[in-house]
Structures are given as C-alpha cells and as structure tokens.
Design a protein around this motif. Structure first.
Motif, PDB file in Angstrom:
ATOM      1  N   PHE A  23     -18.316  20.238 -49.350  1.00 58.37           N
ATOM      2  CA  PHE A  23     -18.702  18.925 -48.839  1.00 58.37           C
ATOM      3  C   PHE A  23     -20.202  18.921 -48.582  1.00 58.37           C
ATOM      4  O   PHE A  23     -20.698  19.634 -47.717  1.00 58.37           O
ATOM      5  N   PHE A  73     -18.460   8.254 -50.708  1.00 56.74           N
ATOM      6  CA  PHE A  73     -18.017   9.582 -51.114  1.00 56.74           C
ATOM      7  C   PHE A  73     -17.910   9.611 -52.630  1.00 56.74           C
ATOM      8  O   PHE A  73     -17.443   8.645 -53.241  1.00 56.74           O
ATOM      9  N   SER A  75     -16.734  12.230 -55.989  1.00 56.16           N
ATOM     10  CA  SER A  75     -16.110  13.479 -56.412  1.00 56.16           C
ATOM     11  C   SER A  75     -15.701  13.375 -57.869  1.00 56.16           C
ATOM     12  O   SER A  75     -15.398  12.287 -58.364  1.00 56.16           O
ATOM     13  N   ILE A  82     -16.967  17.421 -52.974  1.00 55.14           N
ATOM     14  CA  ILE A  82     -17.147  16.052 -52.479  1.00 55.14           C
ATOM     15  C   ILE A  82     -18.595  15.910 -52.011  1.00 55.14           C
ATOM     16  O   ILE A  82     -19.100  16.755 -51.254  1.00 55.14           O
ATOM     17  N   PHE A  84     -21.420  13.106 -50.242  1.00 51.19           N
ATOM     18  CA  PHE A  84     -21.457  11.862 -49.481  1.00 51.19           C
ATOM     19  C   PHE A  84     -22.883  11.354 -49.343  1.00 51.19           C
ATOM     20  O   PHE A  84     -23.838  12.127 -49.301  1.00 51.19           O
ATOM     21  N   LEU A  99     -13.503  10.096 -44.118  1.00 45.67           N
ATOM     22  CA  LEU A  99     -13.138  11.246 -44.945  1.00 45.67           C
ATOM     23  C   LEU A  99     -11.715  11.681 -44.661  1.00 45.67           C
ATOM     24  O   LEU A  99     -10.887  11.800 -45.588  1.00 45.67           O
TER      25      LEU A  99
END
Length: 286
Positions: A23, A73, A75, A82, A84, A99
């Motif tokens: 992330f 987000f 992906s 992921i 952001f 999320l």
C-alpha cells in the motif's frame, strides 16, 4: 493487522508472502475509459474506472476507485499492490475507512477471491454464525448483543466467503465494530476478534415480528433460500457474473439457512439470544 485475511503493508512485496497487499501513496492519476458509478449512503460521489471492459476481468487490468475529493485507490488485478492518491478533503481516517470498508472488498470481488454477504457474524460454540436481514432489520443490534455477551466478532457489516474442501468458510473482516449510525466511521476497535477463516455453521435470516410474538426458527430451502442470499449479497456489481452466480449457488447448497422471528422489543433480546445459542448447541429446529 489483517483485513479480510490479508495483510496490507507499506513494505515492499518481495519481503512478504503472497497474502499481503503493498500500500503506497502516489501523486498523479489518469482517468480511465470504462466507468461505473456507485450509489452509496455516505453522500459521496463514487466511481470505479478501468482501462478495459468490466465484462471480462483480466489479470493486470487496471482498476481505480474514486471517492471525489477524498481519495483515489488504484490497483492492477492480481498484482497485490494498491496505490492511493489523497484528495483535498482526504485524511488518514477517511482513507482507512474507504480502504477497509469499501475498496478492498470490491478489489477482492473483482479478483474473485471472495463472495461478500451483507451480514453480521459472530462465533457461537466456536463456529461462525451469520445474521442477515432486510434494511434496519436488526442484524447490527443482534451482532452487538452477542459481542456484549463475549462472543468473538467475525464482522459487523461485510462477511467474505469462499469454498474449500466442499465447505463454505467465512473470513474475518477487520477488528472494528460500529454499534451506532455515523457516516464514514469504522467504529470501535475490537479486541475479541476472529483470527482465522472457519466453515460456516449456519445463517439466520432475521424476520421482524410483533413485540409479543413467539420466537420461531424454521429452516428455509429452494427459491426462498436463494432469494434470501441474493438480497444479502453485499457487492452486487456487473462483473464475473457466471462465477458469482456459481458462488451464490454453492452457498445455498452447502450452508443451512433459517428464518428466525424477532419480536420488535429490545427487552426480549436476551430471550432471542438464549434461543439461538440453545439452537446452535442442539442444531435442531425448535
């Protein structure tokens, strides 16, 4: 901390196992040609975008989830990463909420990892028991009551499910519980939270009844069982439709579902609680 049985970490994937999503923050985002607008009860404008059609989800297909002015987000399908982009109204609390509560379950749905039910879930006799209901039908109240009695929470809102060894398992969501109605709020941290996925014992469909009514539990089957599950489907998007129908059918075929009449009187929750616990212990229709 795990979210739906996956770690979400800011550490690079090459140091972690396949059950982890990296992330990271990035600064820029480009609009994608394929778009789905989502209705929601948080008074936000939300859109899913992709570089390819939603009719056939492919590995490395780009998926973005845009909460206007809050967060985006991004992906690639099956990449376990992921990214952001924080919006002008975004902050850590809102990013975590969107999320955990919405984007990650949607991503796992696109990747066909889980079939999500809109349900509360706790452990009774060390086995998962789910509560589904119509809107404002009492599933949050029921889940909260069981938690106050010391039962382990699996989820108070979304339950991920999947099939393994011819059984349907439920997946612990995230250790937050919201026993009140407040927008964009994960709720209170829960210590007594399930650690592992387990085969589902059964599902109770809560049927609101008169405050003076008796409490009945009746097993449902056939089309009524399928309708109850379809109504309880949490992420009902026009994707992977054949596979999702098969998942729904498997749940209907392999998990017992019971209607239980719920007298609409908070003073009778203890009676409902004792009825359910005794039923699970004996596993026979009362």
């Amino acid at each position: 901390m795990k979210i739906f049985d996956f770690k979400v970490s800011s550490t690079r994937l090459d140091t972690l196992d396949k059950n982890c999503y990296s992330f990271f923050e990035q600064k820029n985002y480009s609009n994608l040609p394929y778009k789905l607008t989502l209705n929601n009860n948080q008074l936000r404008k939300i859109q899913i975008q992709s570089d390819k059609s939603f009719n056939s989800i492919q590995k490395n297909q780009i998926l973005s989830f845009i909460v206007e002015d809050v967060v985006t987000f991004v992906s690639k399908i099956d990449s376990n990463e992921i990214f952001f982009i924080k919006g002008k109204l975004g902050n850590d609390t809102l990013i975590k909420y969107w999320l955990y509560h919405t984007f990650f379950p949607i991503l796992l749905t696109f990747e066909s990892r889980y079939y999500f039910l809109h349900a509360g879930a706790v452990e009774i006799e060390n086995t998962p028991v789910l509560f589904i209901a119509d809107a404002f039908g009492g599933k949050s109240t029921m889940t909260d009551f069981f938690m106050k009695k010391g039962h382990t929470m699996i989820s108070d809102d979304k339950v991920g499910t999947y099939e393994k060894d011819n059984m349907i398992l439920s997946v612990p969501s995230y250790p937050y519980h919201r026993p009140y109605r407040k927008m964009e709020d994960l709720g209170l941290f829960v210590e007594n939270f399930a650690k592992d996925s387990k085969p589902i014992n059964c599902i109770f469909n809560l049927v609101k009844s008169d405050e003076n009514s008796d409490i009945f539990i009746n097993k449902i089957s056939g089309i009524e069982k399928f309708k109850a599950l379809k109504y309880a489907t949490d992420i009902d998007l026009p994707i992977n439709q054949k596979q999702r129908f098969q998942s729904l059918t498997n749940i209907a075929n392999k998990v017992d579902i019971y209607d239980i009449t719920i007298p609409w009187d908070l003073n009778r929750l203890e009676e409902v609680y004792q009825t359910i616990v005794e039923f699970i212990k004996n596993k026979k229709v009362i």
